[in-house]
Motif scaffolding. Structure first.
Motif, PDB file in Angstrom:
ATOM      1  N   UNK A 248       5.892  -6.990  -7.633  1.00 20.65           N
ATOM      2  CA  UNK A 248       5.703  -5.436  -6.636  1.00 20.65           C
ATOM      3  C   UNK A 248       4.185  -5.600  -6.189  1.00 20.65           C
ATOM      4  N   UNK A 249       2.875  -6.025  -6.668  1.00 28.14           N
ATOM      5  CA  UNK A 249       1.978  -5.851  -6.616  1.00 28.14           C
ATOM      6  C   UNK A 249       1.950  -6.562  -5.346  1.00 28.14           C
ATOM      7  N   UNK A 250       2.202  -8.337  -4.960  1.00 29.04           N
ATOM      8  CA  UNK A 250       2.077  -8.532  -3.940  1.00 29.04           C
ATOM      9  C   UNK A 250       2.639  -7.847  -2.635  1.00 29.04           C
ATOM     10  N   UNK A 251       3.864  -7.008  -2.072  1.00 27.51           N
ATOM     11  CA  UNK A 251       4.554  -6.008  -1.497  1.00 27.51           C
ATOM     12  C   UNK A 251       3.323  -5.795  -1.056  1.00 27.51           C
ATOM     13  N   UNK A 252       2.221  -4.735  -2.281  1.00 31.19           N
ATOM     14  CA  UNK A 252       1.525  -4.194  -1.772  1.00 31.19           C
ATOM     15  C   UNK A 252       0.530  -4.211  -1.306  1.00 31.19           C
ATOM     16  N   UNK A 253       0.534  -5.142  -0.791  1.00 32.51           N
ATOM     17  CA  UNK A 253      -1.274  -5.853  -0.422  1.00 32.51           C
ATOM     18  C   UNK A 253      -1.641  -5.778   0.484  1.00 32.51           C
ATOM     19  N   UNK A 254      -3.016  -4.578   0.514  1.00 33.34           N
ATOM     20  CA  UNK A 254      -3.423  -4.478   1.065  1.00 33.34           C
ATOM     21  C   UNK A 254      -5.183  -4.539   0.626  1.00 33.34           C
ATOM     22  N   UNK A 297      11.078   2.609   4.275  1.00 31.71           N
ATOM     23  CA  UNK A 297      11.747   0.831   3.988  1.00 31.71           C
ATOM     24  C   UNK A 297      11.457  -0.110   3.178  1.00 31.71           C
ATOM     25  N   UNK A 298       9.340  -0.059   3.515  1.00 28.13           N
ATOM     26  CA  UNK A 298       8.898  -1.278   2.595  1.00 28.13           C
ATOM     27  C   UNK A 298       9.492  -0.565   0.946  1.00 28.13           C
ATOM     28  N   UNK A 299       8.986   0.804   0.429  1.00 30.85           N
ATOM     29  CA  UNK A 299       9.377   0.589  -0.634  1.00 30.85           C
ATOM     30  C   UNK A 299      10.701   0.718  -1.560  1.00 30.85           C
ATOM     31  N   UNK A 300      11.808   1.163  -0.603  1.00 35.60           N
ATOM     32  CA  UNK A 300      13.548   0.547  -0.478  1.00 35.60           C
ATOM     33  C   UNK A 300      13.107  -0.284  -0.774  1.00 35.60           C
ATOM     34  N   UNK A 301      12.718  -1.603   0.017  1.00 37.77           N
ATOM     35  CA  UNK A 301      12.677  -3.215  -0.132  1.00 37.77           C
ATOM     36  C   UNK A 301      12.337  -3.486  -1.507  1.00 37.77           C
ATOM     37  N   UNK A 302      11.206  -2.956  -1.958  1.00 36.10           N
ATOM     38  CA  UNK A 302      10.353  -3.511  -2.524  1.00 36.10           C
ATOM     39  C   UNK A 302      11.019  -3.640  -4.364  1.00 36.10           C
ATOM     40  N   UNK A 303      11.751  -2.021  -4.192  1.00 35.46           N
ATOM     41  CA  UNK A 303      12.758  -2.159  -5.273  1.00 35.46           C
ATOM     42  C   UNK A 303      13.906  -2.801  -5.497  1.00 35.46           C
ATOM     43  N   UNK A 304      14.854  -2.625  -4.451  1.00 38.00           N
ATOM     44  CA  UNK A 304      15.676  -4.079  -4.571  1.00 38.00           C
ATOM     45  C   UNK A 304      15.409  -5.393  -4.566  1.00 38.00           C
ATOM     46  N   UNK A 305      13.964  -5.808  -4.239  1.00 29.04           N
ATOM     47  CA  UNK A 305      13.396  -7.224  -4.642  1.00 29.04           C
ATOM     48  C   UNK A 305      13.483  -7.429  -6.594  1.00 29.04           C
ATOM     49  N   UNK A 306      12.593  -5.782  -6.957  1.00 30.81           N
ATOM     50  CA  UNK A 306      11.802  -6.678  -7.996  1.00 30.81           C
ATOM     51  C   UNK A 306      13.702  -6.241  -8.630  1.00 30.81           C
ATOM     52  N   UNK A 307      14.415  -5.632  -8.589  1.00 31.94           N
ATOM     53  CA  UNK A 307      15.863  -5.542  -9.794  1.00 31.94           C
ATOM     54  C   UNK A 307      15.957  -7.265  -9.533  1.00 31.94           C
TER      55      UNK A 307
END
Length: 318
Positions: A248-254, A297-307
């Motif tokens: 999750x942290x990597x997908x939010x990397x900024x 879209x990023x939030x939904x994709x992050x949730x799906x990938x984490x699940x």
């Protein structure tokens, strides 16, 4: 013989009307519980629900210019047009893929080092463990911006002590460009995350019963065999949890790539990560509506990938 008068019945037996009803008692408990969680609910609504709702409202609109494009712009309702554009945006999904591939390699290395350190500290004396834990946790305590600026100075081609050391050894190494860019960024993120993940893994190791180790030693098992066959299989839960949090942290990397871009703009572009792409669309292009759609879209994709990651890893390790 005279007998004493009996006390009145009302004085010996409690009246049913005075007993608190279960419904009233349950209502009081529910009210107390609601008051107890009320601060959290207010904070959750103010920091999560309301911003998400506002972002969704923004994503349903877009700005259009009047006339031939030279007139003033106005915001109009566009439905799910922004979401359709995001789903077809090659740059956005390229940044997502790049971040996932980079995160898969970096998270594996980081958790491997954290697990190794936790296993080594598990066999050290308690005083030494406290000392090494505090030392390894320092990079996590340092604020993200400060640590990124520190490594920015170390990677800088001018004034960096690392470059001076390499120059004295007649080595010319560029920390940016091609694969070196990912190595430099991965080194920074690994340095930041080793201590925190090591603490979580070490706490799980401390919770394991020591009788298992003693029985294994009696059977002739060495320390590496105990670690591989007993310790690691019993802490798979925390390994999955730290891996999911790291993903999750990597997908939010900024912050880190944004600061490193100051000395390597040709290697780290504006859409290097999804968050950088969203930032560029919102604050440089001024398209807040499209950026809101990208963030959702990023939030939904992050949730799906984490699940999916949690379910797949749990199934393999169970």
């Amino acid at each position: 013989m005279s007998t004493l008068p009996r006390p009145p019945k009302a004085a010996t037996e409690s009246s049913p009307a005075r007993r608190p009803s279960p419904r009233r008692a349950g209502g009081r408990g529910a009210h107390k519980g609601l008051l107890f969680v009320l601060p959290f609910l207010l904070g959750f609504l103010a920091t999560y629900v309301v911003p998400i709702g506002y972002a969704f409202s923004q994503s349903l609109h877009e700005k259009k210019s009047t006339g031939l494009g030279f007139g003033p712009t106005r915001t109009v309702y566009s439905g799910f047009a922004n979401f359709a554009s995001v789903l077809a945006d090659g740059n956005f999904w390229a940044s997502m893929t790049r971040t996932l591939l980079f995160g898969a390699a970096q998270i594996t290395v980081m958790l491997g080092i954290s697990l190794t350190l936790a296993l080594l500290l598990d066999g050290v004396a308690a005083r030494a463990v406290r000392f090494f834990r505090a030392g390894l946790l320092v990079p996590y305590v340092v604020p993200t911006v400060v640590s990124a600026l520190m490594w920015l100075f170390l990677y800088s081609p001018t004034g960096s002590p690392l470059h001076d050391m390499l120059a004295r050894a007649d080595l010319d190494f560029d920390f940016f460009g091609g694969l070196n860019t990912y190595l430099a960024l991965g080194n920074l993120l690994t340095w930041q995350g080793i201590g925190f993940n090591m603490i979580l893994i070490s706490a799980s190791l401390q919770a394991l019963p020591r009788e298992l180790y003693e029985a294994a030693r009696i059977d002739g098992a060495r320390e590496w065999r105990i670690a591989w066959s007993i310790k690691i299989p019993n802490i798979t839960g925390i390994l999955v949890l730290t891996g999911m949090f790291s993903l999750i942290g990597r997908l939010q990397l900024f912050t880190e790539p944004l600061l490193l871009r100051q000395i390597a703009p040709e290697s780290i572009n504006t859409d290097f990560t999804p968050m950088m792409e969203i930032f560029d669309k919102a604050f440089k292009a001024g398209n807040y509506q499209y950026a809101a759609a990208e963030s959702l879209v990023l939030a939904v994709a992050t949730g799906i990938l984490a699940f999916v990651f949690y379910r797949v890893t749990n199934r393999k390790m169970s």
